[in-house]
Design an enzyme around this catalytic site. Structure first.
Site, PDB file in Angstrom:
ATOM      1  N   PRO A   1       0.562  -1.376   0.100  1.00 25.11           N
ATOM      2  CG  PRO A   1       0.021  -0.932   2.109  1.00 25.11           C
ATOM      3  CD  PRO A   1       0.541  -2.115   1.166  1.00 25.11           C
ATOM      4  CG  ASN A   2      -0.331   4.361   1.283  1.00 28.95           C
ATOM      5  OD1 ASN A   2      -1.312   4.786   0.984  1.00 28.95           O
ATOM      6  ND2 ASN A   2      -0.241   3.653   2.514  1.00 28.95           N
TER       7      ASN A   2
ATOM      8  NE  ARG B   1       3.961   6.649   1.639  1.00 32.04           N
ATOM      9  CZ  ARG B   1       4.414   5.333   2.085  1.00 32.04           C
ATOM     10  NH1 ARG B   1       4.961   4.520   1.356  1.00 32.04           N
ATOM     11  NH2 ARG B   1       3.989   5.145   3.314  1.00 32.04           N
TER      12      ARG B   1
ATOM     13  CE1 TYR C   1       8.740   4.963   2.876  1.00 31.68           C
ATOM     14  CE2 TYR C   1       7.390   6.948   2.924  1.00 31.68           C
ATOM     15  CZ  TYR C   1       7.949   5.639   3.523  1.00 31.68           C
ATOM     16  OH  TYR C   1       7.190   5.228   4.536  1.00 31.68           O
TER      17      TYR C   1
ATOM     18  CG  ASN D   1       8.409  -2.078   0.402  1.00 29.36           C
ATOM     19  OD1 ASN D   1       8.072  -2.087   1.483  1.00 29.36           O
ATOM     20  ND2 ASN D   1       9.228  -0.811   0.142  1.00 29.36           N
TER      21      ASN D   1
ATOM     22  CB  ALA E   1       1.356   0.275   6.171  1.00 33.49           C
TER      23      ALA E   1
ATOM     24  CD  GLU F   1      10.475  -7.478   5.812  1.00 28.23           C
ATOM     25  OE1 GLU F   1      10.679  -8.889   6.222  1.00 28.23           O
ATOM     26  OE2 GLU F   1      10.330  -6.767   6.473  1.00 28.23           O
TER      27      GLU F   1
ATOM     28  CG  HIS G   1      10.912  -2.662   4.806  1.00 27.58           C
ATOM     29  ND1 HIS G   1       9.670  -2.185   4.652  1.00 27.58           N
ATOM     30  CD2 HIS G   1      11.304  -3.445   5.226  1.00 27.58           C
ATOM     31  CE1 HIS G   1       8.931  -3.399   5.163  1.00 27.58           C
ATOM     32  NE2 HIS G   1       9.956  -4.305   5.682  1.00 27.58           N
ATOM     33  CB  ILE G   2      12.214   2.597   0.593  1.00 31.07           C
ATOM     34  CG1 ILE G   2      11.620   2.052  -0.724  1.00 31.07           C
ATOM     35  CG2 ILE G   2      12.928   4.126   0.131  1.00 31.07           C
ATOM     36  CD1 ILE G   2      10.426   2.531  -1.362  1.00 31.07           C
ATOM     37  CB  SER G   3      12.697   4.314   5.449  1.00 31.91           C
ATOM     38  OG  SER G   3      11.317   3.445   5.732  1.00 31.91           O
TER      39      SER G   3
ATOM     40  NE  ARG H   1       9.910   6.057   8.775  1.00 34.73           N
ATOM     41  CZ  ARG H   1       9.041   5.801   7.674  1.00 34.73           C
ATOM     42  NH1 ARG H   1       9.113   4.927   6.756  1.00 34.73           N
ATOM     43  NH2 ARG H   1       7.998   6.667   7.788  1.00 34.73           N
TER      44      ARG H   1
ATOM     45  NE  ARG I   1       6.797   4.034  10.139  1.00 30.65           N
ATOM     46  CZ  ARG I   1       5.623   4.443   9.433  1.00 30.65           C
ATOM     47  NH1 ARG I   1       5.375   3.275   8.541  1.00 30.65           N
ATOM     48  NH2 ARG I   1       5.002   5.458   9.493  1.00 30.65           N
TER      49      ARG I   1
END
Ligand code: DQA
Length: 137
Positions: free
Chosen positions: A9-10, A17, A22, A71, A74, A95, A97-99, A104, A108
């Site tokens: 999502p997103n 965004r 990101y 990815n 959320a 898996e 994740h960009i960040s 964070r 997360r």
């Protein structure tokens, strides 16, 4: 070699965004770059904002692709269903994740995918997708 990138999502909003987190590149731009950089292999792409569609796609590709780069955004932190799907298929999942999710919010730091993933790449920006492809080569 046949790989697929599955984004949750997103991530369809990449480039627009929260660019400070990101980046400013759209996924389509990045995907074209990856396809030309790794022209010797087949790389497919799927994105959905819907949890069940992500599970259906994992079932569809999870027995004949050579690798899945996931990815789940959320849903990583909430979805027992996606975690179970990753456990139930045969194709190895990396898996991404960009960040740096561990730098964070605490929510997360949990992943329902990581226990059954081949590996996890996070914190390297969109470069993480390329690193994940390389991990399969
Ligand atoms: C993300 C991290 C998640 O916590 C977040 O919900 C996302 C993107 C990342 O790529 O850094 O949507 O998966």
């Amino acid at each position: 070699m046949k790989l697929i990138i599955i984004n949750g999502p997103n991530l369809n909003l990449l480039g627009k965004r929260e660019p400070e987190i990101y980046g400013s590149k759209s996924f389509l731009e990045l995907f074209k770059e990856l396809q030309s950089k790794f022209s010797g292999i087949e790389i497919d792409y799927f994105q959905s904002n819907i949890e069940g569609e992500l599970i259906d796609k994992l079932h569809e590709v999870g027995f004949d692709y050579d690798g899945i780069i996931l990815n789940a955004a959320a849903y990583t932190h909430t979805s027992v269903g996606i975690g179970d799907a990753v456990k139930g298929i045969e194709t190895p999942v990396v898996e991404v994740h960009i960040s740096n999710v561990h730098a964070r919010e605490a929510f997360r730091h949990t992943s329902y995918i990581a226990p059954n993933a081949k590996g996890v790449i996070f914190g390297f920006g969109v470069k993480g997708y390329e690193l994940a492809i390389q991990s399969f080569l």
